[in-house]
Design a protein around this motif. Structure first.
Motif, PDB file in Angstrom:
ATOM      1  N   UNK A   5      27.083  -2.549  45.291  1.00 29.93           N
ATOM      2  CA  UNK A   5      27.281  -3.250  44.027  1.00 29.93           C
ATOM      3  C   UNK A   5      25.939  -3.469  43.333  1.00 29.93           C
ATOM      4  N   UNK A   6      24.959  -3.805  44.172  1.00 26.97           N
ATOM      5  CA  UNK A   6      23.622  -3.993  43.562  1.00 26.97           C
ATOM      6  C   UNK A   6      23.154  -2.677  42.949  1.00 26.97           C
ATOM      7  N   UNK A   7      23.316  -1.629  43.671  1.00 25.99           N
ATOM      8  CA  UNK A   7      22.938  -0.304  43.139  1.00 25.99           C
ATOM      9  C   UNK A   7      23.726  -0.005  41.856  1.00 25.99           C
ATOM     10  N   UNK A   8      24.992  -0.312  41.923  1.00 29.62           N
ATOM     11  CA  UNK A   8      25.850  -0.124  40.738  1.00 29.62           C
ATOM     12  C   UNK A   8      25.270  -0.830  39.534  1.00 29.62           C
ATOM     13  N   UNK A   9      24.905  -2.071  39.677  1.00 33.13           N
ATOM     14  CA  UNK A   9      24.400  -2.849  38.533  1.00 33.13           C
ATOM     15  C   UNK A   9      23.006  -2.380  38.145  1.00 33.13           C
ATOM     16  N   UNK A  10      22.263  -1.995  39.101  1.00 31.42           N
ATOM     17  CA  UNK A  10      20.936  -1.473  38.764  1.00 31.42           C
ATOM     18  C   UNK A  10      21.088  -0.196  37.900  1.00 31.42           C
ATOM     19  N   UNK A  11      21.976   0.663  38.331  1.00 31.64           N
ATOM     20  CA  UNK A  11      22.177   1.894  37.580  1.00 31.64           C
ATOM     21  C   UNK A  11      22.771   1.630  36.207  1.00 31.64           C
ATOM     22  N   UNK A  12      23.539   0.618  36.073  1.00 34.58           N
ATOM     23  CA  UNK A  12      24.080   0.282  34.757  1.00 34.58           C
ATOM     24  C   UNK A  12      22.953  -0.196  33.859  1.00 34.58           C
ATOM     25  N   UNK A  13      22.050  -0.960  34.483  1.00 32.74           N
ATOM     26  CA  UNK A  13      20.928  -1.422  33.693  1.00 32.74           C
ATOM     27  C   UNK A  13      20.068  -0.236  33.266  1.00 32.74           C
ATOM     28  N   UNK A  14      20.071   0.748  34.108  1.00 36.96           N
ATOM     29  CA  UNK A  14      19.285   1.929  33.778  1.00 36.96           C
ATOM     30  C   UNK A  14      20.010   2.801  32.738  1.00 36.96           C
ATOM     31  N   UNK A  15      21.261   2.416  32.426  1.00 35.21           N
ATOM     32  CA  UNK A  15      21.974   3.090  31.348  1.00 35.21           C
ATOM     33  C   UNK A  15      22.873   4.203  31.777  1.00 35.21           C
ATOM     34  N   UNK A  16      23.160   4.321  33.060  1.00 34.61           N
ATOM     35  CA  UNK A  16      24.072   5.370  33.468  1.00 34.61           C
ATOM     36  C   UNK A  16      25.481   5.038  32.998  1.00 34.61           C
ATOM     37  N   UNK A  17      26.307   6.067  33.028  1.00 32.93           N
ATOM     38  CA  UNK A  17      27.649   5.907  32.504  1.00 32.93           C
ATOM     39  C   UNK A  17      28.465   4.952  33.378  1.00 32.93           C
ATOM     40  N   UNK A  18      29.140   4.090  32.707  1.00 29.02           N
ATOM     41  CA  UNK A  18      29.899   3.054  33.417  1.00 29.02           C
ATOM     42  C   UNK A  18      31.074   3.672  34.143  1.00 29.02           C
ATOM     43  N   UNK A  26      31.429   6.666  35.411  1.00 29.20           N
ATOM     44  CA  UNK A  26      30.989   7.336  36.635  1.00 29.20           C
ATOM     45  C   UNK A  26      30.564   6.331  37.700  1.00 29.20           C
ATOM     46  N   UNK A  27      29.866   5.253  37.220  1.00 27.69           N
ATOM     47  CA  UNK A  27      29.420   4.213  38.167  1.00 27.69           C
ATOM     48  C   UNK A  27      30.625   3.486  38.761  1.00 27.69           C
ATOM     49  N   UNK A  28      31.626   3.217  37.920  1.00 30.29           N
ATOM     50  CA  UNK A  28      32.800   2.527  38.453  1.00 30.29           C
ATOM     51  C   UNK A  28      33.513   3.380  39.488  1.00 30.29           C
ATOM     52  N   UNK A  29      33.582   4.693  39.197  1.00 27.54           N
ATOM     53  CA  UNK A  29      34.251   5.589  40.158  1.00 27.54           C
ATOM     54  C   UNK A  29      33.455   5.670  41.462  1.00 27.54           C
ATOM     55  N   UNK A  30      32.136   5.775  41.257  1.00 26.39           N
ATOM     56  CA  UNK A  30      31.279   5.827  42.476  1.00 26.39           C
ATOM     57  C   UNK A  30      31.399   4.587  43.319  1.00 26.39           C
ATOM     58  N   UNK A  31      31.359   3.412  42.669  1.00 29.08           N
ATOM     59  CA  UNK A  31      31.428   2.130  43.410  1.00 29.08           C
ATOM     60  C   UNK A  31      32.766   1.990  44.122  1.00 29.08           C
ATOM     61  N   UNK A  32      33.827   2.390  43.392  1.00 34.41           N
ATOM     62  CA  UNK A  32      35.149   2.270  44.014  1.00 34.41           C
ATOM     63  C   UNK A  32      35.259   3.186  45.224  1.00 34.41           C
ATOM     64  N   UNK A  33      34.730   4.427  45.049  1.00 30.65           N
ATOM     65  CA  UNK A  33      34.761   5.368  46.166  1.00 30.65           C
ATOM     66  C   UNK A  33      33.909   4.891  47.331  1.00 30.65           C
ATOM     67  N   UNK A  34      32.737   4.328  47.029  1.00 35.38           N
ATOM     68  CA  UNK A  34      31.833   3.821  48.085  1.00 35.38           C
ATOM     69  C   UNK A  34      32.473   2.690  48.847  1.00 35.38           C
TER      70      UNK A  34
END
Length: 965
Positions: free
Chosen positions: A674-687, A689-697
């Motif tokens: 989750x921390x990685x997820x939020x860090x990557x969101x702050x970095x501007x990655x697509x939400x 893709x991040x949501x799918x990645x976090x859910x899969x993780x």
């Protein structure tokens, strides 16, 4: 130096021989002395008799002469000096001479000195002395007062043969015979004297005439006495002799010369030295005597007796006899007595030897039998019988002593070998009955907990109908009896009618003994009642003291038995307490150590009764006790087994379940995602893709943890793919930012330091096997593995708590190290039980208790014993232990099996030779499983059991085909 000993037979015979010999010698000596004295007395009496006979012979010699003299004195014969020439008077005088041969002469003397002599000349010595003609028969001398002598010789027809004349100076009045004539006209007999003119001994009878002055005298020779003396000789060696006071020998029995001349008197004295009479001539004072003298080396009996003829003078009769002849009869009697005594002594000794042998032989047998008794060998003791009262009584006493000691020792033997108190008391009751002769014996005992309550422990005979005794009430109603017994004395009494009517005593009882039993603490532990239907005799009363002493031994037995029973009860209670403590230690195994003994004894009782399958197995008191202790202590080694190992329900469980740590790590990983997820969101990655990645993780982490959790339960077999998947999951890492040394114990910190230090934050695997999780054996533990006797492999580590290592366990929840620790409980059980000091009958307790994990195929532990080495007791416990474990509902690592499930598993174990097939058959056929289930299993575990199907599992194919055919 040892004194020589002799047998009783020799003693009796020796005493008899000595006593009889001494008595015989004494009697022989006394008899000999009495006989000797008697013979000497008889000899003295014979001498007296001989003297009397000599005197009587003398009287017989003089009596007719005296009669003739009286006739002549009264006649006219003396009126004329020449009457002798008268044919009538001459004829009368000749008749006197003829009828009395010892009369030598008849003569008269007158006061005017005239005298006349008429002599018999028919004897040779007279013819020789007076020089008479050959045919001279009578010689008549007429002596005138003036000295003229006319001697006329007549033949036997009284015819004148020759006439001689002579001048003599003979004066009659001067002669002793004339002077001795009494004035009263009586006849005087002179003492014997020696006729010088004829050299003969003789006497003279003289008297005065009646009407005229003159004296009539007659000379009598004593030659007939000399001949008579020969008739008095007893033996050839007997010597008789007549002597006068002047020691002149008048007559003898031929041991002296025959001549009697004056010279020969001296010859007599010379010849006397060769005769025992020589002793007489050496003494001057003669008196009647009887003495023994020694002459020429031989003893002679010498008797001297005075023969008085009425005057002052007389003769001495001396008699000498060799003592050997005198006492010859005594000697012969003595010799005969000696011969008879020797013969009698010999016969008596033989009879005494025979009689003493009859006495000694039973005594010898008794000695041999007492030697056997001394060696305590009563197998062949046989006492002899005897008609001798004392020997018979001794034999009976020895026999009774033998039986008493034998019974006593047998009782001792039974005490040392018996484990049944009641049978032991029955033996004591029997021994009391045999010793006392009582009709019945009853023995009461009490318990240490209640001394007032009495229990009839033993009685003899066993069937005592009508002989019951209410001792409790009898003691309560009899203060006198109770008081006597309290003083530790026996009580002898006759029953009163009241006690019999009340039923306290049997009706047939006439006398009774009541003996109390006291222990060493002066506590009454029981009573012995001995009842008699008749008053006991002296023999029975004499045995009472022995019975009291023997019952003192019974008191000691009771005391020791109470102590042994108390110790056994204490030991049993301690064992049960220890088993209860083991069960209490783990709530999941509670009751196992208590249920296994119950099931063990159910199966053991059935096996003991099945002599066909188990002919060599039987339960007695001792084997039952050994099995009891083994069953209760079969898992005592579990006290050393860590509880977390025993109760380990999951693979990661130690003191607690470490799955929680793993779950926390996965939670951290999810947070990190989750921390990685939020860090990557702050970095501007697509939400999106991040949501799918976090859910899969998150889903992956959840699935991986679920797999790890599933592996932790250990319900399924872990194959290689599962282990590979687990190892892949373990590759995940997480960041640790806190020092993991903080808060550790010194021992854990020491192990943690072996891993090394890392700079924080550091990366760690989600599942790891670190060095500090591998716990080694301690040095003292390693020493126990030296000379290891068990076939149980020792792992290199004490514990391996590696997470991946534990989760990779293929079956169950235990690692090899933990499995060793679990299995080690049986080794600890054996070691603990071996340290106890068992009596002989309990020596097998460690073996029985330590064998319940062995298998018949030899693949069990701890020794790997096969069916040839595994005892029936251990096999029974193996079946009981497995069945209880399968059906136990308090195990955290498994569910309880139903009856059918448990029996099916057990059947396959029997088929695979893990447990005994015959015991399993017995377990099914005797429905032991059902009896156990009814007592210990809940109803939910009760289900239908197909016994035939179970037995079919263990039945070989060949047997099945036979049954089908």
């Amino acid at each position: 130096m040892a004194r020589r000993r002799y047998t009783l037979q020799i003693h009796i015979a020796g005493i008899f021989f000595i006593v009889v010999s001494l008595l015989s010698v004494l009697l022989i000596v006394l008899s000999y002395q009495n006989s000797k004295e008697l013979n000497q007395q008889l000899a003295s009496e014979r001498t007296q008799q001989s003297a009397e006979r000599i005197k009587l012979s003398f009287q017989n010699l003089t009596s007719p002469v005296i009669t003739a003299m009286d006739a002549l004195a009264a006649s006219d014969f003396g009126h004329s000096l020449y009457s002798s020439y008268n044919d009538e008077w001459l004829s009368s005088i000749n008749a006197i001479l003829e009828r009395n041969p010892d009369v030598l002469s008849v003569y008269v003397g007158y006061p005017n000195e005239s005298s006349a002599f008429i002599r018999s000349t028919k004897l040779d010595f007279m013819k020789e002395q007076f020089s008479t003609p050959e045919n001279s028969h009578v010689m008549v001398d007429i002596n005138s007062k003036v000295g003229h002598q006319i001697r006329t010789h007549y033949d036997e027809n009284l015819k004148n043969v020759r006439i001689d004349t002579d001048i003599i100076s003979y004066k009659p009045t001067q002669r002793p015979w004339y002077k001795a004539a009494p004035d009263d006209g009586s006849i005087h007999v002179t003492d014997p004297y020696f006729y010088m003119f004829i050299q003969r001994m003789g006497i003279t009878l003289t008297r005065q005439f009646k009407d005229i002055n003159g004296v009539l005298a007659v000379d009598i020779t004593l030659d007939s006495l000399n001949k008579f003396l020969y008739s008095l000789v007893d033996t050839e060696e007997t010597q008789l002799m007549l002597l006068d006071d002047n020691k002149s020998v008048f007559a003898h029995t031929g041991f002296l010369p025959e001549s009697s001349s004056g010279v020969n008197q001296r010859m007599y004295l010379e010849a006397m030295s060769a005769s025992p009479f020589n002793h007489l001539f050496k003494t001057s004072d003669w008196h009647e005597s009887n003495k023994t003298i020694l002459h020429q080396g031989e003893n002679w009996s010498l008797n001297l007796v005075r023969i008085s003829f009425g005057g002052e003078r007389g003769l001495w009769l001396a008699k000498a006899v060799p003592e050997r002849l005198l006492i010859q009869s005594a000697i012969e009697a003595r010799n005969n007595q000696i011969t008879i005594s020797i013969f009698g002594l010999l016969i008596g000794t033989l009879m005494v030897l025979w009689a003493s042998k009859r006495i000694a032989n039973p005594l010898k047998v008794l000695v041999e039998e007492t030697q056997k008794i001394r060696r305590l060998d009563f197998s062949s003791v046989s006492t002899p019988s005897s008609k001798i009262v004392e020997v018979r009584e001794l034999s009976e006493s020895v026999h009774m002593m033998s039986e008493t000691i034998q019974n006593f020792l047998q009782t001792l033997h039974r005490v040392s070998n018996s484990s049944n108190f009641d049978s032991l008391m029955a033996d004591i009751a029997l021994h009391c009955q045999q010793t006392s002769g009582a009709e019945y014996v009853m023995l009461w005992t009490n318990s240490a907990e209640d001394r007032e309550k009495l229990t009839l422990t033993a009685q003899y005979p066993l069937q005592t109908e009508g002989k019951q005794v209410d001792l409790q009430k009898l003691l309560a109603d009899s203060p006198q009896m109770k008081k006597a017994l309290q003083g530790q004395h026996f009580f002898s009494f006759k029953p009163c009618s009241t006690d019999i009517e009340r039923g306290l005593l049997p009706q047939s009882l006439k006398h009774a003994w009541l003996v109390p039993l006291y222990n060493r603490e002066k506590e009454c532990v029981g009573y012995v009642f001995m009842g008699f239907n008749a008053c006991p005799g002296n023999d029975q009363n004499d045995k009472l003291q022995f019975i009291r002493q023997f019952l003192g031994f019974a008191s000691l037995i009771k005391e020791n038995w109470d102590r042994v029973a108390a110790q056994k009860q204490l030991f049993k209670s301690f064992i049960e307490m220890m088993a209860s403590a083991i069960d209490t230690k783990s709530p999941y195994t509670g009751g196992h150590c208590q249920r296994v003994p119950e099931l063990t004894f159910m199966l053991a009782e059935a096996a003991s009764n099945d002599e066909k399958r188990f002919p060599e197995f039987s339960l007695n008191d001792q084997s039952r006790e050994a099995l009891y202790f083994a069953a209760w202590l079969h898992d005592c080694g579990k006290v050393t087994t860590p509880e977390f190992v025993v109760d380990k329900a999951t693979k990661l469980e130690t003191i607690y379940n470490r799955i929680h740590e793993v779950r926390t790590r996965f939670e951290v990983l999810k947070r990190d995602a989750e921390i990685t997820y939020w860090q990557k969101r702050l970095e501007g990655e697509k939400i999106e893709e991040l949501d799918a990645w976090l859910a899969e993780e998150h889903e992956t982490l959840d699935q991986e943890f679920a797999f790890v959790a599933k592996c932790n339960v250990g319900g399924e077999f872990m194959d290689a793919s599962n282990i590979e998947k687990l190892e892949k999951i373990a590759q995940r890492t997480w960041m640790r930012t806190i020092d993991d040394v903080q808060g550790l114990s010194w021992e854990e910190e020491a192990r943690r330091s072996a891993r090394g230090s890392f700079l924080l934050p550091c990366k760690e695997q989600v599942l790891s096997d670190t060095v500090d999780q591998m716990i080694p054996w301690l040095p003292q533990q390693l020493k126990t593995f030296e000379n290891w006797e068990f076939k149980l492999s020792v792992p290199p580590l004490q514990y391996n708590r590696g997470e991946l290592y534990n989760l990779s366990i293929q079956r169950g929840t235990l690692t090899d190290e933990e499995r060793f620790i679990i299995n080690d409980h049986i080794i600890q059980t054996i070691n603990m039980l071996r340290k106890l000091p068992y009596p002989k009958h309990l020596k097998r307790v460690p073996e029985i208790a330590g064998g319940h994990h062995e298998k018949l195929d030899g693949k069990g532990y701890p020794y790997g014993l096969d069916e040839s080495s595994l005892s029936v007791d251990a096999r029974i416990m193996a079946v009981a232990d497995i069945f209880e474990a399968l059906t136990a509902s308090d195990r955290p690592y498994k569910k309880a099996k139903t009856l059918s499930e448990a029996l099916k598993i057990l059947a396959f174990m029997a088929k695979d030779k893990h447990v005994d097939e015959q015991l399993f058959r017995l377990f099914i056929e005797e429905k032991i499983y059902l009896r156990y289930a009814e007592q210990f299993l809940p109803k939910e575990q009760h289900d239908e059991v197909n016994e035939d199907a179970l037995l079919a599992i263990i039945t070989p194919k060949s047997e099945k085909e036979t049954e089908t055919a």
